[in-house]
Structure formats: C-alpha cells, structure tokens
Scaffold this motif. Structure first.
Motif, PDB file in Angstrom:
ATOM      1  N   THR A  54       0.878  -1.063   0.028  1.00  0.00           N
ATOM      2  CA  THR A  54      -0.144   0.193   0.014  1.00  0.00           C
ATOM      3  C   THR A  54       0.858   1.032   0.094  1.00  0.00           C
ATOM      4  N   ARG A  55       0.505   2.367  -0.660  1.00  0.00           N
ATOM      5  CA  ARG A  55       1.300   3.703  -0.721  1.00  0.00           C
ATOM      6  C   ARG A  55       0.779   4.374   0.372  1.00  0.00           C
ATOM      7  N   LEU A  56       1.721   5.483   0.408  1.00  0.00           N
ATOM      8  CA  LEU A  56       1.341   6.453   1.592  1.00  0.00           C
ATOM      9  C   LEU A  56       0.297   7.347   1.265  1.00  0.00           C
ATOM     10  N   GLY A  96      -5.280  -1.589  -5.866  1.00  0.00           N
ATOM     11  CA  GLY A  96      -5.058  -1.963  -4.787  1.00  0.00           C
ATOM     12  C   GLY A  96      -5.655  -1.727  -3.476  1.00  0.00           C
ATOM     13  N   SER A  97      -5.515  -1.173  -2.437  1.00  0.00           N
ATOM     14  CA  SER A  97      -6.378  -0.800  -1.352  1.00  0.00           C
ATOM     15  C   SER A  97      -7.161   0.631  -1.310  1.00  0.00           C
ATOM     16  N   GLY A  98      -6.843   0.962  -2.444  1.00  0.00           N
ATOM     17  CA  GLY A  98      -7.621   2.624  -2.797  1.00  0.00           C
ATOM     18  C   GLY A  98      -7.236   3.786  -2.211  1.00  0.00           C
ATOM     19  N   THR A  99      -5.805   3.643  -2.260  1.00  0.00           N
ATOM     20  CA  THR A  99      -4.975   4.976  -1.754  1.00  0.00           C
ATOM     21  C   THR A  99      -5.590   6.089  -2.566  1.00  0.00           C
ATOM     22  N   THR A 100      -5.494   5.872  -3.794  1.00  0.00           N
ATOM     23  CA  THR A 100      -5.535   7.045  -4.783  1.00  0.00           C
ATOM     24  C   THR A 100      -6.911   7.762  -4.588  1.00  0.00           C
ATOM     25  N   SER A 114      -9.959   0.897 -10.395  1.00  0.00           N
ATOM     26  CA  SER A 114     -10.194  -0.444 -10.950  1.00  0.00           C
ATOM     27  C   SER A 114      -9.025  -1.456 -10.480  1.00  0.00           C
ATOM     28  N   ASP A 115      -9.392  -2.611 -10.190  1.00  0.00           N
ATOM     29  CA  ASP A 115      -8.482  -3.750  -9.917  1.00  0.00           C
ATOM     30  C   ASP A 115      -8.886  -4.904 -10.521  1.00  0.00           C
ATOM     31  N   ILE A 116      -7.810  -5.811 -10.978  1.00  0.00           N
ATOM     32  CA  ILE A 116      -8.093  -7.057 -11.522  1.00  0.00           C
ATOM     33  C   ILE A 116      -8.608  -8.168 -10.542  1.00  0.00           C
ATOM     34  N   GLY A 484     -11.895  -5.625 -12.883  1.00  0.00           N
ATOM     35  CA  GLY A 484     -11.511  -6.061 -14.353  1.00  0.00           C
ATOM     36  C   GLY A 484      -9.947  -5.550 -14.757  1.00  0.00           C
ATOM     37  N   ASP A 485      -9.851  -6.166 -15.953  1.00  0.00           N
ATOM     38  CA  ASP A 485      -8.530  -5.865 -16.325  1.00  0.00           C
ATOM     39  C   ASP A 485      -8.644  -4.421 -16.675  1.00  0.00           C
ATOM     40  N   SER A 486      -7.555  -3.423 -16.501  1.00  0.00           N
ATOM     41  CA  SER A 486      -7.793  -2.035 -16.662  1.00  0.00           C
ATOM     42  C   SER A 486      -7.369  -1.867 -18.098  1.00  0.00           C
ATOM     43  N   ALA A 487      -6.787  -2.669 -18.880  1.00  0.00           N
ATOM     44  CA  ALA A 487      -6.758  -2.475 -20.409  1.00  0.00           C
ATOM     45  C   ALA A 487      -7.877  -2.391 -21.012  1.00  0.00           C
ATOM     46  N   THR A 501      -1.342   6.438  -9.935  1.00  0.00           N
ATOM     47  CA  THR A 501      -1.296   5.054  -9.577  1.00  0.00           C
ATOM     48  C   THR A 501      -0.143   4.352  -9.053  1.00  0.00           C
ATOM     49  N   ASP A 502      -0.214   3.214  -8.830  1.00  0.00           N
ATOM     50  CA  ASP A 502       0.963   2.546  -8.367  1.00  0.00           C
ATOM     51  C   ASP A 502       1.103   1.197  -8.943  1.00  0.00           C
ATOM     52  N   PRO A 503       1.683   0.824  -9.857  1.00  0.00           N
ATOM     53  CA  PRO A 503       1.653  -0.250 -10.615  1.00  0.00           C
ATOM     54  C   PRO A 503       2.343  -1.352  -9.780  1.00  0.00           C
ATOM     55  N   HIS A 510       3.544 -11.194  -5.778  1.00  0.00           N
ATOM     56  CA  HIS A 510       2.461 -12.020  -6.588  1.00  0.00           C
ATOM     57  C   HIS A 510       1.014 -11.786  -6.021  1.00  0.00           C
ATOM     58  N   TYR A 511       0.290 -10.775  -6.426  1.00  0.00           N
ATOM     59  CA  TYR A 511      -0.762 -10.594  -5.548  1.00  0.00           C
ATOM     60  C   TYR A 511      -1.785 -11.521  -5.610  1.00  0.00           C
ATOM     61  N   SER A 512      -2.235 -12.230  -6.719  1.00  0.00           N
ATOM     62  CA  SER A 512      -3.239 -13.073  -6.637  1.00  0.00           C
ATOM     63  C   SER A 512      -3.053 -14.479  -6.294  1.00  0.00           C
ATOM     64  N   LYS A 541      -5.957 -13.701 -16.462  1.00  0.00           N
ATOM     65  CA  LYS A 541      -4.757 -13.489 -17.458  1.00  0.00           C
ATOM     66  C   LYS A 541      -4.271 -12.313 -17.688  1.00  0.00           C
ATOM     67  N   GLY A 542      -5.091 -11.347 -17.413  1.00  0.00           N
ATOM     68  CA  GLY A 542      -4.882  -9.827 -17.656  1.00  0.00           C
ATOM     69  C   GLY A 542      -3.829  -9.441 -16.426  1.00  0.00           C
ATOM     70  N   GLU A 543      -3.693 -10.019 -15.434  1.00  0.00           N
ATOM     71  CA  GLU A 543      -2.867  -9.600 -14.418  1.00  0.00           C
ATOM     72  C   GLU A 543      -1.278  -8.995 -14.776  1.00  0.00           C
ATOM     73  N   VAL A 544      -1.124  -8.011 -14.467  1.00  0.00           N
ATOM     74  CA  VAL A 544       0.159  -7.227 -14.640  1.00  0.00           C
ATOM     75  C   VAL A 544       1.206  -8.050 -13.735  1.00  0.00           C
ATOM     76  N   GLN A 545       2.143  -8.793 -14.205  1.00  0.00           N
ATOM     77  CA  GLN A 545       2.892  -9.611 -12.882  1.00  0.00           C
ATOM     78  C   GLN A 545       3.466 -10.404 -13.945  1.00  0.00           C
TER      79      GLN A 545
HETATM   80  C1  LIG Z   1       1.097  -2.033  -6.129  1.00  0.00           C
HETATM   81  S1  LIG Z   1      -0.652  -2.640  -6.246  1.00  0.00           S
HETATM   82  C2  LIG Z   1      -1.381  -1.190  -5.812  1.00  0.00           C
HETATM   83  C3  LIG Z   1      -1.369  -0.626  -4.605  1.00  0.00           C
HETATM   84  C4  LIG Z   1      -2.154   0.551  -4.172  1.00  0.00           C
HETATM   85  N1  LIG Z   1      -1.337   1.611  -4.813  1.00  0.00           N
HETATM   86  C5  LIG Z   1      -2.002   0.580  -2.744  1.00  0.00           C
HETATM   87  O1  LIG Z   1      -1.844   1.615  -2.148  1.00  0.00           O
HETATM   88  O2  LIG Z   1      -2.884  -0.302  -2.018  1.00  0.00           O
HETATM   89  C6  LIG Z   1      -1.001  -2.927  -7.875  1.00  0.00           C
HETATM   90  C7  LIG Z   1      -2.349  -3.715  -7.975  1.00  0.00           C
HETATM   91  O3  LIG Z   1      -2.379  -3.750  -9.523  1.00  0.00           O
HETATM   92  C8  LIG Z   1      -3.544  -4.912  -9.638  1.00  0.00           C
HETATM   93  N2  LIG Z   1      -3.507  -5.118 -11.142  1.00  0.00           N
HETATM   94  C9  LIG Z   1      -2.405  -5.915 -11.872  1.00  0.00           C
HETATM   95  N3  LIG Z   1      -2.887  -6.058 -12.822  1.00  0.00           N
HETATM   96  C10 LIG Z   1      -3.942  -5.390 -13.286  1.00  0.00           C
HETATM   97  C11 LIG Z   1      -4.889  -5.197 -14.474  1.00  0.00           C
HETATM   98  N4  LIG Z   1      -4.535  -5.601 -15.563  1.00  0.00           N
HETATM   99  N5  LIG Z   1      -5.827  -4.413 -14.191  1.00  0.00           N
HETATM  100  C12 LIG Z   1      -6.362  -3.889 -13.074  1.00  0.00           C
HETATM  101  N6  LIG Z   1      -5.484  -4.132 -11.835  1.00  0.00           N
HETATM  102  C13 LIG Z   1      -4.486  -4.865 -12.020  1.00  0.00           C
HETATM  103  C14 LIG Z   1      -3.024  -5.966  -8.590  1.00  0.00           C
HETATM  104  O4  LIG Z   1      -4.111  -6.563  -8.392  1.00  0.00           O
HETATM  105  C15 LIG Z   1      -2.556  -4.844  -7.518  1.00  0.00           C
HETATM  106  O5  LIG Z   1      -3.662  -4.672  -6.623  1.00  0.00           O
END
Ligand SMILES: C[S@@+](CC[C@H](N)C(=O)[O-])C[C@H]1O[C@@H](n2cnc3c(N)ncnc32)[C@H](O)[C@@H]1O
Length: 712
Positions: A54-56, A96-100, A114-116, A484-487, A501-503, A510-512, A541-545
């Motif tokens: 989570t970010r500050l 993520g946790s909704g900081t922004t 949006s989060d996947i 959903g997939d933010s793409a 954002t914070d990618p 490995h979030y999921s 499958k769209g998860e950025v990781q």
């Molecule tokens: C670094 S975290 C964000 C943390 C956030 N800044 C916070 O303070 O809690 C990155 C997030 O990107 C999400 N994510 C990864 N691939 C995604 C995608 N294709 N679309 C939407 N969210 C995705 C992950 O599930 C994860 O919650």
C-alpha cells in the motif's frame, strides 16, 4: 539512432499541471516517513483489510493535488487547505487498497478505481461504504451474544492457582517430524520460545524443557539449564532443528523435506504452552496440560459434526504458493488447525445470518482481516510488541515451524482478533470517513521535529457509489469502484483529468497468489452476489505480473495505453515506482513509450518503512519511490537544458540529504534511473540500450553495491 545527447532535453516548456514543474520532495518525504510508522492508524481506510505494497496517503494527496492543479501552484503551501476540486475526475487503474481514490475524494474530486483482483475490489468497496458506528456496534453486540460464547469456549484453560477457567490469549505450537525409526522430533531451533522484543532490556524469557515439556523461566541467552521439574540438563539455545535439517537423538541428521508425511499431508504439530489472562489482568505462561489437549480434541470432533462454510479451494502452483505446496499445504483450509476452522466457520456462519447486506459485508471484511492473524503461518513476535506476527509479514507463504494460535474472538488484551480488529481497524476506518485528517509535523523553534498533530483538511468522505461513468458525472461527489482488467475500462475517451497510480513492480508481489488465501473464504459466500467473485481463484490472465521484464513491460503497456485513451490531452499520468535493477527501469521505459507517453518529470519521495521491500530488506534498503510524471507524447513541448540527468539526480539527492533524510545507495540509483527516463523516453530506443545507458550513468554517481545490484 540509439544515442542520448550529453546535453539532454528536460521537461515540457509549457507544463499544464503543478506536478510537472515542482514537487515538495523534502516536506512530503518527511511527512510520508512519519505516516509510514503507523500506516494503519494514520490512514485507516486503506488498512481495513490486508493489501500488499500500500502506498502512503500523504504522498498520494500531494501527487493528486499537483496533478489536478495549474502550473506554479505551491503544492506544499496548500497541502493542509480544504479543497473542492469538483468536476475533476481521477483514475487509478491499479487501485489495490484504494489509496488514490481516498486522496482524490478528500480533495473533492470524483474517482474511478479499478483492480483485476476481486479481493481488492471487495475491500475497497467496504472501505468507502459509510455505515453508522451505532449500527456496526449493534451488529457486533448481536454476534457477541450469539456466537462469541461458543467460540470463547475453545480458548480457555484452568488457572492452576485458583482452579477457575480463564481465557487463553495464545497457544504455542511447534511442528514435528517423524523419523523412519518412529522418533517424533519437534522442529525447534531453540528451546527459548518467548522473550521480550528488547531482550537486553528485559532478559526474562520462557523456555520449554525438551525432556518433560514443562516450562522454565530464565534469561533469554542462558546456555545451560538444569530443569527444575525433571533435572534434565540442556542448552536452551540448541534445538534439534537447524535451517533445512533436523537432528535425531542418535545424532543422525535428516533433511526436513525428506520427512514429510507419505500420505501427502502437512507436518504434524505439538501443543506445548499457552499464554492465558488471569482475572487480575496478569498474563501468565502455562504448560499445556491434558485438559488443554482434550479441549482441542473436542474442537476437532465438533468440526467433523458441523456443517460450516469452510474453504474448499486448492492451492494452485505458483511462485509463492509453491513455498507452501512444497510442505504439502495443498488446500487453503490446510493453513488452519481444526479449532481455527471450527471457530472461524462458526463466526462466518453467524455473519452470513446478518440480514442487512451492507452491515453483513462490513463484518465479512472484518472476518477476512481476522484470517491474517489466525492461521498456522502466524508466529510469536515477542512480548512488548503486537505479539502476533501475521502470515504476510514477508510477502511470502513460508510455513511456520512454531505457529502461534491466536484466539479467534479475542479478549481486551488480545491483538489481531475479531473483537480487537473491530475497534482498531473497522471502526477506526469508519471514523476516518467522517473526519478525514492529515498528519502535521510539529517543530520547535530550531526546526527540529517534536511530534505530530492531526489536522482535518477535508470534508467527510460521503460519496455515492456509482456503476457507470454517466452516473459519476451526474453526482456531485461519487466514486466508481470496478473489477476487471484495466486494459479495457468502461470509460469514454479523454474523460479523465488525471491518472494517479502505483503499478505492480514486476517481480515484487504476486498479488493473486497471496490473495487466494482470502478469496478461498470470500468467494463461496459472495459469488451469488458478485459475478467477479465467481472465478475459480483470484487470478486473471490480464494480471500485470511477470518475472521477465519484457513481458511485464508489454502487460503494463496495455494498461497505460488504455489510460492514454481515457486521459484528457493535457492531463498527466503519474505513478510511483522503484527498482534496484536497470532492467526494471527499462521495462518502465518500454511500457510508457509504447503506450504513447513520455516522462516529463520524476520526483523522489519517501516510500515505505525502510527495509519494507522484501527483496532489498537487509543491507541496502530502498525507501524512495520515484513519482514519474508522464504526458501524451504529442503534448510535450521540448526544450534543451544545460543540465544532465546525472546533475539533476545529484541535486535531488543533496536536497534530500541536507534536510536530514538518509539516502541509501539503492535510493541514489532510484533517483538517477528515474531522471534518466526523462531524456530516454523522448526517443525510440531498444530495451538493451536503455539498460546499458542506466548502468553506464550509475557508474558516475552510484556506489558500487547498488551498481552491482543494477546489473543483476
Ligand atoms: C502495487 S498494487 C497497488 C497498491 C495501491 N497503490 C495501494 O496503495 O494499495 C498493484 C495492483 O495492481 C493490480 N493489477 C494488476 N494487474 C492489473 C490489471 N491488468 N488491471 C487492473 N489491476 C491490476 C493488482 O491486483 C494490485 O492490486
């Protein structure tokens, strides 16, 4: 052509937002550092439930305000003012946790997140849902009278002093292995099982005798003991387990993994001690007696007889999940012992009987939070601390050899239990919605820090939850929380004022894989209500990781390209990033440029607690994030600067250092690499070239250890 001119091109001549020209890096870093010591108290809405990295909040308040304000706005001078940026829309595609979201809403803007990951979507919805404290208290009171007595019953022991039943705070367990000759060996590396977090100051410790399993009180560092109960002489610092091996009584050494049960089940456990709470409030260590073992056996038996909403999800193969699977943790329910499953199952069943859906989901969120502190991967932190080291303290899934069993419902003296988290997490987060505050550093006349004060600088977070962009526009104050997939975002072209954002950082979390732990409990009970809870697991499958930086870059670029589509032409995409390797930065270069953006500014700010990023936790921690500010390529006016990226990085580092901020060599690398992205992102370069360029520049101002890390 692959060359970077020595005189480099710097930021846009005509900035359209305050974030491009200046950023109060020193003030925000000082504030961020202060916030990071107790994030869950200073920004409770983002800590209503576990999320990783989570970010500050204070950093993201400043970024969001800068991204929505005209050039030359003094961000710091207006940091504590109340703002009403009504009409502005901020998007976080990796919420993520909704900081922004929280920071944008506090500034009066509208927010799309949006989060996947379904667990993220669920927890952010709960975080921003207002439910009166009195309603939550009433629901809690009903659980307290309906299900709590049945749970508490399994967390009690008889006080040998009075003969009365008293509550148990913690049960101490250790894993055991059985050798081919049938010897059962406890996986203890020391027989000292409880000591103070600062043992030099408070040396009193608890030791278990390996012969009679009675408890002995002595110094934490004692090396020779004669057990007062059985006269056995031993060295409490030397248990049979050592790293990956265990020593049998005859001296034979075995690899622990070779002694896993042949039937594919996890290792066995032995209960040996308890910490209980006496009627006068004294915490006392007690040896586990037959009555305590019988109580556990009773829980085991009842678990078989009950029909409870327990997880059935298998642990799928993966980077972190294999750490647990390697020790036969093949189902998520294996992470709990029978008493935990029984009590958690009874609690969940009672929560599902709550009729009001909003209240039920708040309690479900709290229940899910409680899981983190009530499973066999938790351990004892020591006295004088929060006591329970939760299972994700290292972002990994390593089985715990000496699990600490917390009490599910808890007492006033517990931590990490349903009843204590109700107050410390849930209610605190709800109060923050009513009165969102900022931390303000207090200084004496010399300018030295003298503590903090809370300043309310935003209207209450009372916003409508909407499902469509049209509804977002129609409401005065609103948030749209998507899964959903933010793409692919359900948002029109050029409709968003800023993307903040914070990618994911390609090889960090490995979030999921980790969130499956919660998903295994939540999905079965929420799948009927939410289609995004209906998946086989929390991955997509769209998860950025990805551990390959080039693949990661392609994945990230898809999302950034979508951000470009929805972003207004003069808006910025701002995101935080840090990495110790050049290829991490080359991946960002590719993601940004392939999506049609350029980096126009990079601001170093404090990120997390020092050492909090696990891969660098030890010698040379990264505690700085670069805030990369990007604009659509066609929007960037170019000008030449006399300064090189190296000069700029040096200047930023000395600004931070002269304010007393400690900049590690890894931090220096982060500052430099982020500055280099400004000129590099103006050109079409290949991945290797960008890597080499960053490594070459690092040789000029980055100490040797960080240079070496950058090359890895
Ligand atoms: C670094 S975290 C964000 C943390 C956030 N800044 C916070 O303070 O809690 C990155 C997030 O990107 C999400 N994510 C990864 N691939 C995604 C995608 N294709 N679309 C939407 N969210 C995705 C992950 O599930 C994860 O919650």
């Amino acid at each position: 052509m692959n060359t970077v001119p020595d005189t480099i091109i710097l930021a846009a001549d005509c900035p359209t937002t305050a974030l491009e020209d200046n950023f109060p890096i020193v003030q925000i870093s000082e504030l961020g550092e202060q916030e990071s010591w107790r994030k869950e108290i200073n920004r409770p809405i983002y800590h209503i439930h576990k999320w990783w990295a989570t970010r500050l909040g204070s950093v993201f308040r400043a970024i969001t305000f800068g991204a929505l304000s005209p050039p030359r706005t003094d961000i710091w001078a207006q940091f504590y003012e109340r703002h009403n940026l009504a009409g502005k829309v901020v998007l976080d595609p990796f919420m993520g946790s909704g900081t922004t979201l929280g920071e944008a809403l506090k500034l009066g803007a509208k927010a799309i997140g949006s989060d996947i990951n379904p667990v993220s979507t669920f927890l952010v919805r709960q975080a921003f849902t207002r439910v009166p404290e009195s309603t939550l208290r009433a629901a809690f009171a009903r659980l307290d009278s309906s299900v709590a007595p049945a749970i508490r019953r399994y967390y009690q022991t008889r006080d040998p002093k009075t003969g009365n039943l008293i509550p148990v705070l913690y049960f101490f367990w250790c894993k055991t292995v059985t050798t081919p000759s049938g010897e059962v060996i406890p996986l203890l590396s020391r027989y000292v099982f409880a000591q103070d977090a600062y043992p030099k100051k408070k040396p009193r410790a608890q030791i278990v005798c390996p012969h009679c399993w009675e408890l002995i009180e002595d110094r934490y560092d004692t090396t020779a003991i004669s057990c007062p109960h059985c006269a056995h002489r031993f060295n409490p610092q030397e248990g049979p387990a050592e790293s990956q091996h265990v020593r049998a009584s005859g001296g034979v050494r075995y690899r622990i993994k070779d002694l896993l049960p042949a039937d594919g089940s996890p290792l066995g456990h032995r209960l040996y001690a308890l910490m209980a709470l006496r009627e006068d409030g004294e915490k006392v260590y007690l040896v586990a007696r037959p009555e305590d073992h019988a109580l556990f056996a009773e829980a085991e038996e009842r678990l078989q007889a009950e029909s409870l909403p327990l997880p059935t999800l298998a642990v799928r193969p993966g980077h972190n999940t294999d750490q647990a699977r390697g020790y036969n943790y093949l189902h998520w329910r294996d992470f709990f012992n029978s008493r935990q499953l029984l009590c958690l199952g009874m609690l969940l069943r009672a929560i599902l009987e709550i009729e009001d859906e909003a209240v039920q989901e708040q309690m479900l969120c709290l229940f899910s939070s409680t899981l983190e502190f009530n499973n066999l991967f938790c351990s004892f932190k020591g006295e004088g601390t929060g006591a329970v080291r939760h299972m994700f303290s290292n972002h990994i899934l390593k089985p715990e050899r000496t699990p600490l069993e917390n009490s599910v419902w808890g007492t006033a003296k517990s931590s990490g239990t349903f009843s204590t988290l109700f107050e410390s997490r849930l209610l605190r987060a709800k109060r923050y919605l009513d009165e969102p505050f900022e931390l303000e550093l207090q200084r004496d006349l010399t300018g030295a820090k003298r503590g903090t004060r809370k300043t309310v600088a935003s209207a209450p977070l009372d916003v409508a939850h909407v499902a469509t962009y049209d509804d977002l526009l129609a409401c005065d104050r609103a948030v749209m929380i998507l899964n959903g997939d933010s793409a692919r975002l359900p948002v029109p072209d050029t409709s968003v004022d800023a993307v903040v954002t914070d990618p994911p950082y390609f090889d960090f979390v490995h979030y999921s894989e980790l969130s499956d732990f919660f998903f295994a409990w939540l999905s079965p009970v929420l799948a009927q209500r939410y289609p995004w809870m209906q998946r086989p697991d929390s991955s997509d499958k769209g998860e950025v990781q990805h551990k390959d930086p080039r693949v990661f870059a392609r994945q990230l670029s898809r999302v950034f390209a979508e951000c470009r589509r929805v972003l207004k032409d003069n808006g910025v995409l701002a995101f935080s990033f840090h990495h110790s390797r050049a290829e991490g930065w080359a991946a960002i270069y590719e993601a940004v440029t392939n999506a049609g953006f350029e980096v126009v500014a990079a601001h170093p700010v404090h990120a997390e607690l020092r050492g909090a990023s696990p891969k660098n936790a030890t010698k040379n921690p990264i505690s700085i994030d670069a805030i990369l500010v990007c604009k659509k390529r066609t929007m960037v006016e170019q000008r030449l600067s006399e300064k090189t990226a190296v000069d700029e990085a040096e200047e930023l580092v000395s600004r931070l250092e002269s304010s007393g901020y400690r900049v590690s060599s890894s931090d220096r690398f982060v500052v430099l690499a982020s500055q280099l992205l400004i000129p590099l992102s103006r050109q079409e370069l290949d991945f290797e070239f960008v890597c080499n360029e960053i490594q070459r520049a690092a040789q000029q101002i980055v100490p040797a250890d960080a240079q070496k890390a950058a090359r890895r």
